[in-house]
Each structure stands twice: as structure tokens, then as C-alpha cells.
Design a protein around this motif. Structure first.
Motif, PDB file in Angstrom:
ATOM      1  N   SER A 256       0.707  -1.464  -0.007  1.00  0.00           N
ATOM      2  CA  SER A 256       0.008   0.181   0.077  1.00  0.00           C
ATOM      3  C   SER A 256       0.909   1.025   0.197  1.00  0.00           C
ATOM      4  O   SER A 256       2.144   1.216   0.400  1.00  0.00           O
ATOM      5  CB  SER A 256      -1.102   0.257   1.417  1.00  0.00           C
ATOM      6  OG  SER A 256      -2.009  -0.853   1.296  1.00  0.00           O
TER       7      SER A 256
ATOM      8  N   GLU B 170      -0.744   3.556   7.112  1.00  0.00           N
ATOM      9  CA  GLU B 170      -1.861   2.702   7.467  1.00  0.00           C
ATOM     10  C   GLU B 170      -1.889   1.289   7.026  1.00  0.00           C
ATOM     11  O   GLU B 170      -1.806   0.140   7.374  1.00  0.00           O
ATOM     12  CB  GLU B 170      -2.971   3.187   7.880  1.00  0.00           C
ATOM     13  CG  GLU B 170      -2.778   4.236   8.745  1.00  0.00           C
ATOM     14  CD  GLU B 170      -4.261   4.752   9.257  1.00  0.00           C
ATOM     15  OE1 GLU B 170      -5.297   4.350   9.109  1.00  0.00           O
ATOM     16  OE2 GLU B 170      -4.244   5.913   9.886  1.00  0.00           O
ATOM     17  N   GLY B 171      -2.135   1.051   5.549  1.00  0.00           N
ATOM     18  CA  GLY B 171      -2.263   0.126   4.795  1.00  0.00           C
ATOM     19  C   GLY B 171      -0.867  -0.753   4.679  1.00  0.00           C
ATOM     20  O   GLY B 171      -0.720  -1.876   5.066  1.00  0.00           O
ATOM     21  N   TYR B 172       0.167   0.031   4.569  1.00  0.00           N
ATOM     22  CA  TYR B 172       1.547  -0.637   4.859  1.00  0.00           C
ATOM     23  C   TYR B 172       1.871  -1.331   5.809  1.00  0.00           C
ATOM     24  O   TYR B 172       2.218  -2.570   5.841  1.00  0.00           O
ATOM     25  CB  TYR B 172       2.363   0.508   4.311  1.00  0.00           C
ATOM     26  CG  TYR B 172       4.098  -0.097   3.842  1.00  0.00           C
ATOM     27  CD1 TYR B 172       4.418   0.151   2.561  1.00  0.00           C
ATOM     28  CD2 TYR B 172       5.006  -0.329   4.824  1.00  0.00           C
ATOM     29  CE1 TYR B 172       5.542  -0.504   2.258  1.00  0.00           C
ATOM     30  CE2 TYR B 172       6.152  -1.064   4.553  1.00  0.00           C
ATOM     31  CZ  TYR B 172       6.423  -0.631   3.148  1.00  0.00           C
ATOM     32  OH  TYR B 172       7.828  -1.186   2.952  1.00  0.00           O
TER      33      TYR B 172
ATOM     34  N   ARG C 179      -0.271  -2.595   8.152  1.00  0.00           N
ATOM     35  CA  ARG C 179      -1.079  -3.714   8.108  1.00  0.00           C
ATOM     36  C   ARG C 179      -0.381  -4.851   7.447  1.00  0.00           C
ATOM     37  O   ARG C 179      -0.580  -6.090   7.713  1.00  0.00           O
ATOM     38  CB  ARG C 179      -2.590  -3.539   7.800  1.00  0.00           C
ATOM     39  CG  ARG C 179      -3.305  -2.898   8.687  1.00  0.00           C
ATOM     40  CD  ARG C 179      -5.074  -3.003   8.201  1.00  0.00           C
ATOM     41  NE  ARG C 179      -4.975  -2.388   6.995  1.00  0.00           N
ATOM     42  CZ  ARG C 179      -5.357  -0.962   7.024  1.00  0.00           C
ATOM     43  NH1 ARG C 179      -5.155  -0.230   7.540  1.00  0.00           N
ATOM     44  NH2 ARG C 179      -5.464  -0.890   5.485  1.00  0.00           N
ATOM     45  N   GLU C 180      -0.022  -4.598   6.045  1.00  0.00           N
ATOM     46  CA  GLU C 180       0.680  -5.603   5.183  1.00  0.00           C
ATOM     47  C   GLU C 180       2.115  -6.083   5.480  1.00  0.00           C
ATOM     48  O   GLU C 180       2.370  -7.085   4.813  1.00  0.00           O
ATOM     49  CB  GLU C 180       0.315  -5.011   3.735  1.00  0.00           C
ATOM     50  CG  GLU C 180      -0.948  -4.761   3.418  1.00  0.00           C
ATOM     51  CD  GLU C 180      -1.056  -3.935   2.048  1.00  0.00           C
ATOM     52  OE1 GLU C 180       0.444  -3.419   1.639  1.00  0.00           O
ATOM     53  OE2 GLU C 180      -1.938  -3.792   1.409  1.00  0.00           O
TER      54      GLU C 180
END
Length: 83
Positions: free
Chosen positions: A35, A39-41, A43-44
Motif C-alpha cells: 500500500s 496504515e495499509g503498509y 497492516r501488510e
């Protein structure tokens, strides 16, 4: 990308964790497109590292993340994971 070419020229296998760089058409190694937002990064991140580690590449290249406060926790996690 020069970094990829450099490693490939030494017959190393390469895996890449990218955020904004698209996968080059001629690259056939493991590539995880993370991402672009912090925040997305975050999470991943660990799933991405596990996936890339499973590729058993000689080298893992990680695209740098922004040096802003929003990315501070991600930078800390990457530093801990890579050293």
C-alpha cells in the motif's frame, strides 16, 4: 531499476517490496506491491516479508518509505526487520 540490475548481474535472485514503483515487465522475481499509505503498509508489512522470504531470494530490496511522522512506526519496523 539499477539496484535490481546490479544484483541480477551478479547472478543473485532478487525479491522486492515496493510501494510506488511498478514491477518492471522484464523482472520475473518475487514482487510485493505494498500500500502507498502508511496504515495499509503497516497492516501488510509482516505478511509481505513472509511472502518475500518464502521466495528464498539472495537479496530483498525494499523501497524506502517517506521520512515523515506518519511513516515513523513503519520505518522502525523495517529497521528492526532488516538488521
Amino acid at each position: 531499476l539499477p539496484e535490481i540490475r546490479q544484483h541480477l548481474s551478479r547472478d543473485e535472485s532478487v525479491a522486492v517490496l515496493a510501494r510506488t514503483t511498478p514491477k518492471p515487465a522484464e523482472f520475473d522475481g518475487a514482487w510485493f506491491a505494498a500500500s502507498e499509505d502508511s496504515e495499509g503498509y503497516a497492516r501488510e508489512l509482516y505478511a509481505a516479508l513472509r511472502e518475500l522470504d518464502a521466495a528464498h531470494a539472495d537479496t530483498l530490496l525494499i523501497e524506502d518509505v517517506p521520512a515523515t511522522s506518519a511513516w515513523q512506526a513503519v520505518r522502525d519496523r523495517l529497521t528492526r526487520a532488516t538488521f
